[in-house]
Design a protein around this motif. Structure first.
Motif, PDB file in Angstrom:
ATOM      1  N   THR A  90      19.592 -34.593   9.443  1.00 11.70           N
ATOM      2  CA  THR A  90      19.650 -34.200  10.856  1.00 11.70           C
ATOM      3  C   THR A  90      19.969 -32.714  10.982  1.00 11.70           C
ATOM      4  N   GLU A  91      20.949 -32.254  10.223  1.00 13.84           N
ATOM      5  CA  GLU A  91      21.330 -30.843  10.274  1.00 13.84           C
ATOM      6  C   GLU A  91      20.192 -29.947   9.789  1.00 13.84           C
ATOM      7  N   ARG A  92      19.516 -30.368   8.739  1.00 18.18           N
ATOM      8  CA  ARG A  92      18.408 -29.578   8.188  1.00 18.18           C
ATOM      9  C   ARG A  92      17.267 -29.473   9.209  1.00 18.18           C
ATOM     10  N   ALA A  93      16.974 -30.579   9.873  1.00 15.78           N
ATOM     11  CA  ALA A  93      15.911 -30.568  10.886  1.00 15.78           C
ATOM     12  C   ALA A  93      16.282 -29.632  12.036  1.00 15.78           C
ATOM     13  N   ALA A  94      17.541 -29.700  12.466  1.00 15.61           N
ATOM     14  CA  ALA A  94      17.998 -28.848  13.570  1.00 15.61           C
ATOM     15  C   ALA A  94      17.993 -27.377  13.156  1.00 15.61           C
ATOM     16  N   LEU A  95      18.421 -27.087  11.942  1.00 17.26           N
ATOM     17  CA  LEU A  95      18.415 -25.701  11.462  1.00 17.26           C
ATOM     18  C   LEU A  95      16.982 -25.167  11.345  1.00 17.26           C
ATOM     19  N   ARG A  96      16.083 -25.992  10.835  1.00 19.88           N
ATOM     20  CA  ARG A  96      14.686 -25.564  10.688  1.00 19.88           C
ATOM     21  C   ARG A  96      14.067 -25.251  12.049  1.00 19.88           C
ATOM     22  N   LEU A  97      14.300 -26.128  13.025  1.00 23.71           N
ATOM     23  CA  LEU A  97      13.744 -25.896  14.362  1.00 23.71           C
ATOM     24  C   LEU A  97      14.377 -24.669  15.008  1.00 23.71           C
ATOM     25  N   THR A  98      15.680 -24.502  14.849  1.00 22.10           N
ATOM     26  CA  THR A  98      16.370 -23.336  15.399  1.00 22.10           C
ATOM     27  C   THR A  98      15.798 -22.045  14.818  1.00 22.10           C
ATOM     28  N   GLU A  99      15.574 -22.025  13.519  1.00 22.72           N
ATOM     29  CA  GLU A  99      14.994 -20.837  12.888  1.00 22.72           C
ATOM     30  C   GLU A  99      13.592 -20.562  13.419  1.00 22.72           C
ATOM     31  N   ALA A 100      12.794 -21.609  13.566  1.00 25.44           N
ATOM     32  CA  ALA A 100      11.426 -21.431  14.063  1.00 25.44           C
ATOM     33  C   ALA A 100      11.420 -20.872  15.483  1.00 25.44           C
ATOM     34  N   ILE A 101      12.324 -21.372  16.320  1.00 25.85           N
ATOM     35  CA  ILE A 101      12.405 -20.887  17.701  1.00 25.85           C
ATOM     36  C   ILE A 101      12.901 -19.449  17.733  1.00 25.85           C
ATOM     37  N   THR A 102      13.875 -19.135  16.911  1.00 25.84           N
ATOM     38  CA  THR A 102      14.458 -17.793  16.882  1.00 25.84           C
ATOM     39  C   THR A 102      13.458 -16.764  16.336  1.00 25.84           C
ATOM     40  N   CYS A 103      12.637 -17.183  15.424  1.00 22.48           N
ATOM     41  CA  CYS A 103      11.710 -16.256  14.749  1.00 22.48           C
ATOM     42  C   CYS A 103      10.302 -16.311  15.325  1.00 22.48           C
ATOM     43  N   VAL A 104      10.165 -16.566  16.621  1.00 20.53           N
ATOM     44  CA  VAL A 104       8.832 -16.636  17.222  1.00 20.53           C
ATOM     45  C   VAL A 104       7.981 -15.391  17.006  1.00 20.53           C
ATOM     46  N   PRO A 105       8.557 -14.201  16.886  1.00 19.86           N
ATOM     47  CA  PRO A 105       7.695 -13.052  16.597  1.00 19.86           C
ATOM     48  C   PRO A 105       6.923 -13.194  15.283  1.00 19.86           C
ATOM     49  N   ASP A 106       7.425 -14.056  14.369  1.00 15.30           N
ATOM     50  CA  ASP A 106       6.730 -14.291  13.105  1.00 15.30           C
ATOM     51  C   ASP A 106       5.601 -15.303  13.260  1.00 15.30           C
ATOM     52  N   GLY A 107       5.459 -15.882  14.409  1.00 10.94           N
ATOM     53  CA  GLY A 107       4.451 -16.902  14.689  1.00 10.94           C
ATOM     54  C   GLY A 107       5.090 -17.968  15.551  1.00 10.94           C
ATOM     55  N   HIS A 108       4.300 -18.660  16.295  1.00  8.46           N
ATOM     56  CA  HIS A 108       4.831 -19.699  17.178  1.00  8.46           C
ATOM     57  C   HIS A 108       5.488 -20.802  16.370  1.00  8.46           C
ATOM     58  N   VAL A 109       6.275 -21.643  17.037  1.00  2.44           N
ATOM     59  CA  VAL A 109       6.882 -22.784  16.367  1.00  2.44           C
ATOM     60  C   VAL A 109       5.736 -23.631  15.834  1.00  2.44           C
ATOM     61  N   SER A 110       5.666 -23.736  14.518  1.00  2.00           N
ATOM     62  CA  SER A 110       4.531 -24.419  13.896  1.00  2.00           C
ATOM     63  C   SER A 110       4.614 -25.927  14.107  1.00  2.00           C
ATOM     64  N   ASP A 111       3.486 -26.579  13.986  1.00  2.00           N
ATOM     65  CA  ASP A 111       3.468 -28.041  14.061  1.00  2.00           C
ATOM     66  C   ASP A 111       4.310 -28.635  12.941  1.00  2.00           C
ATOM     67  N   ASP A 112       4.278 -28.018  11.752  1.00  2.00           N
ATOM     68  CA  ASP A 112       5.078 -28.518  10.631  1.00  2.00           C
ATOM     69  C   ASP A 112       6.567 -28.472  10.953  1.00  2.00           C
ATOM     70  N   ASP A 113       7.022 -27.355  11.507  1.00  2.00           N
ATOM     71  CA  ASP A 113       8.436 -27.229  11.857  1.00  2.00           C
ATOM     72  C   ASP A 113       8.817 -28.220  12.951  1.00  2.00           C
TER      73      ASP A 113
END
Length: 152
Positions: A90-113
């Motif tokens: 659960t924590e890993r999933a939340a951290l991964r999604l948080t990173e994807a949202i925070t790093c949107v300049p690197d690309g949109h939140v991917s389907d994988d994330d």
């Protein structure tokens, strides 16, 4: 760094800042209602602030996490969370999604994330994590723009 005195935008225009604080309170309530551990909420705030380089928020939320009983080792390895066994699915999933949202300049939140988050979190939890990341990113930008001081 220049010698230019920065405007503290939260003090100059307190109404939007108070609205951001109220929004943060509401988001923390929905995170609790969704079943997210308060320690995880603090870790998400810390990770967002690490990615954004916000020293003020890092210090504040690290202190809050420690006060709430977070393990200092987990905070120490947070930037490399994916390489450790310290964090639950659960924590890993939340951290991964948080990173994807925070790093949107690197690309949109991917389907994988997003799919990884949706596989481990309920819809309410996905939404709560997204709102937590959104609010924390806003706070980081206020502190960074205003250059909130962090002295030793």
């Amino acid at each position: 760094m220049t010698n230019t005195q920065r405007v503290n935008i939260g003090k100059l225009h307190p109404a939007p800042y108070k609205t951001l604080i109220a929004m943060s309170t509401e988001v923390e309530e929905l995170a609790a209602a969704a079943g997210l551990d308060p320690l995880l909420v603090e870790l998400l705030k810390i990770r967002t602030s690490q990615l954004n380089g916000c020293a003020f928020c890092l210090r504040m939320h690290t202190r809050d996490a420690l006060k709430e009983g977070e393990n200092p080792d987990r905070i120490a390895v947070l930037p490399a969370w994916a390489e450790t066994g310290y964090f639950s699915a659960t924590e890993r999933a939340a951290l991964r999604l948080t990173e994807a949202i925070t790093c949107v300049p690197d690309g949109h939140v991917s389907d994988d994330d997003y799919d990884a988050a949706a596989a481990a979190l309920s819809a309410d939890q996905v939404s709560a994590v997204a709102w937590l990341a959104t609010v924390m990113n806003a706070f980081n930008r206020v502190a960074i723009t205003s250059r909130y001081r962090v002295d030793g």
